[in-house]
Design an enzyme around this catalytic site. Structure first.
Site, PDB file in Angstrom:
ATOM      1  N   ASN A   9      42.355   1.919  91.048  1.00  0.00           N
ATOM      2  CA  ASN A   9      43.756   1.645  90.720  1.00  0.00           C
ATOM      3  C   ASN A   9      44.538   2.924  91.014  1.00  0.00           C
ATOM      4  OD1 ASN A   9      46.238   1.145  89.600  1.00  0.00           O
ATOM      5  ND2 ASN A   9      45.516   1.000  87.474  1.00  0.00           N
ATOM      6  N   LYS A  11      47.608   3.431  90.919  1.00  0.00           N
ATOM      7  CA  LYS A  11      48.844   3.596  90.130  1.00  0.00           C
ATOM      8  C   LYS A  11      49.988   3.996  91.069  1.00  0.00           C
ATOM      9  CE  LYS A  11      46.013   4.383  86.136  1.00  0.00           C
ATOM     10  NZ  LYS A  11      45.827   4.950  84.811  1.00  0.00           N
ATOM     11  N   HIS A  97      47.766  -4.367  82.615  1.00  0.00           N
ATOM     12  CA  HIS A  97      47.320  -2.980  82.419  1.00  0.00           C
ATOM     13  C   HIS A  97      48.051  -2.381  81.216  1.00  0.00           C
ATOM     14  CE1 HIS A  97      46.620   1.275  83.119  1.00  0.00           C
ATOM     15  NE2 HIS A  97      45.588   0.896  83.869  1.00  0.00           N
ATOM     16  N   GLU A 169      39.652  -1.419  78.990  1.00  0.00           N
ATOM     17  CA  GLU A 169      40.182  -0.065  79.168  1.00  0.00           C
ATOM     18  C   GLU A 169      40.742   0.435  77.838  1.00  0.00           C
ATOM     19  OE1 GLU A 169      41.177   0.745  83.569  1.00  0.00           O
ATOM     20  OE2 GLU A 169      42.965  -0.078  82.635  1.00  0.00           O
ATOM     21  N   SER A 215      38.837   7.162  82.404  1.00  0.00           N
ATOM     22  CA  SER A 215      38.166   8.431  82.728  1.00  0.00           C
ATOM     23  C   SER A 215      36.768   8.242  83.312  1.00  0.00           C
ATOM     24  CB  SER A 215      38.124   9.352  81.500  1.00  0.00           C
ATOM     25  OG  SER A 215      39.440   9.687  81.103  1.00  0.00           O
TER      26      SER A 215
HETATM   27  P1  13P Z   1      41.752   6.999  84.655  1.00  0.00           P
HETATM   28  O1  13P Z   1      40.491   6.696  85.416  1.00  0.00           O
HETATM   29  O2  13P Z   1      42.655   7.957  85.358  1.00  0.00           O
HETATM   30  O3  13P Z   1      41.476   7.349  83.238  1.00  0.00           O
HETATM   31  O4  13P Z   1      42.599   5.612  84.619  1.00  0.00           O
HETATM   32  C1  13P Z   1      41.964   4.455  84.223  1.00  0.00           C
HETATM   33  C2  13P Z   1      42.851   3.293  84.498  1.00  0.00           C
HETATM   34  O5  13P Z   1      43.890   3.136  83.892  1.00  0.00           O
HETATM   35  C3  13P Z   1      42.447   2.364  85.564  1.00  0.00           C
HETATM   36  O6  13P Z   1      43.230   1.217  85.554  1.00  0.00           O
END
Ligand code: 13P
Length: 253
Positions: A9, A11, A97, A169, A215
């Site tokens: 992802n 983002k 999300h 998550e 993470s």
């Molecule tokens: P990180 O891997 O940066 O913690 O983000 C996790 C996430 O939100 C995946 O959708």
């Protein structure tokens, strides 16, 4: 039986040129990853879906979007429809999300509508669920997860549920460098599977994939993936760099 899904992802990171360069490299380093070992997906920003698809089309990397608006078309300024995503070669779509829930006030009802519409248009939803730190500390993890699962999957028929991937998550683990331990994650994944069994049946519960996100890094991916009910990872930060994403995808080596 359940092939794990490792999805990046991105983002709100990477512009058009960076995206093309990145997936061109990924395409080469992942060309020998067997599809029965791991399924790979990347979820770039909307603006980069087309160019990324042009590079990964026909490879073992699938395309995902990070959101959709649950209408086919209309006067919804700034939104993107499932039909538009389909036309760009999108396979997966992340829905609900925690960043959407938190910054854009998305509710279970709205998320459920998105899941239904995505399915109706042949997209494969990745439904995100998970508790905040305060909720975990107050012992409400299972309650929150149950609310997200039952709300997000409301009225999804038996024959459609297997097209959905759940991503657990925990919000406190996202972007914090503080991942859930494999045992903490497994406990919730097992609970999610039991909820799906209650809502549908054992056979379906065994088929639905439940990814972990928060993470995930090369250092912890193997131990997370060794858990019985963890079927892949939804990766944020570590999916933005070739080296770390490669190690995560090739966790089985
Ligand atoms: P990180 O891997 O940066 O913690 O983000 C996790 C996430 O939100 C995946 O959708």
């Amino acid at each position: 039986m359940r092939v794990p899904l490792i999805a990046g992802n991105w983002k709100m990171y990477k512009d058009v040129n960076e995206s093309v360069e990145f997936v061109t490299t990924l395409k080469n380093i992942f060309k020998d990853v067997p599809e029965d070992k791991v399924e790979i997906a990347v979820c770039p920003p909307f603006t980069n879906l087309k160019v990324v698809n042009d590079v990964i089309k026909g490879t073992n990397i699938k395309l995902g979007a990070q959101n959709l608006y649950p209408k086919q078309e209309g006067a919804f300024t700034g939104e993107i429809s499932p039909l538009m995503l389909r036309a760009l070669g999108v396979h997966y779509v992340i829905i609900g999300h925690s960043e959407r829930r938190q910054y854009f006030n998305e509710t279970n009802e709205f998320i459920n509508e998105k899941v239904k519409v995505a399915l109706n248009y042949g997209l494969f939803p990745i439904l995100c669920v998970g508790e905040k730190l305060k909720e975990r500390e107050e012992g409400k993890t299972f309650d929150v997860v149950k609310d997200h699962i039952t709300g997000g999957l409301k009225d999804i028929p038996k024959d459609k549920i297997i097209y959905i991937t759940i991503a657990y998550e925990p919000v406190w683990a996202i972007g914090t460098g503080k991942n859930a331990t494999p045992e903490q994650a497994e406990e919730v994944h097992k609970y999610i599977r039991s909820l799906i069994k209650d809502m549908y049946d054992e056979n379906i519960a065994q088929k639905v994939r439940i990814q972990y996100g928060g993470s995930v890094k090369p250092e912890n991916v193997k131990s997370l993936m060794s858990m019985e009910n963890i079927d892949g990872a939804l990766v944020g930060g570590a999916s933005l760099k070739v080296d770390s994403f490669e190690k995560i995808v090739k966790f089985y080596e």
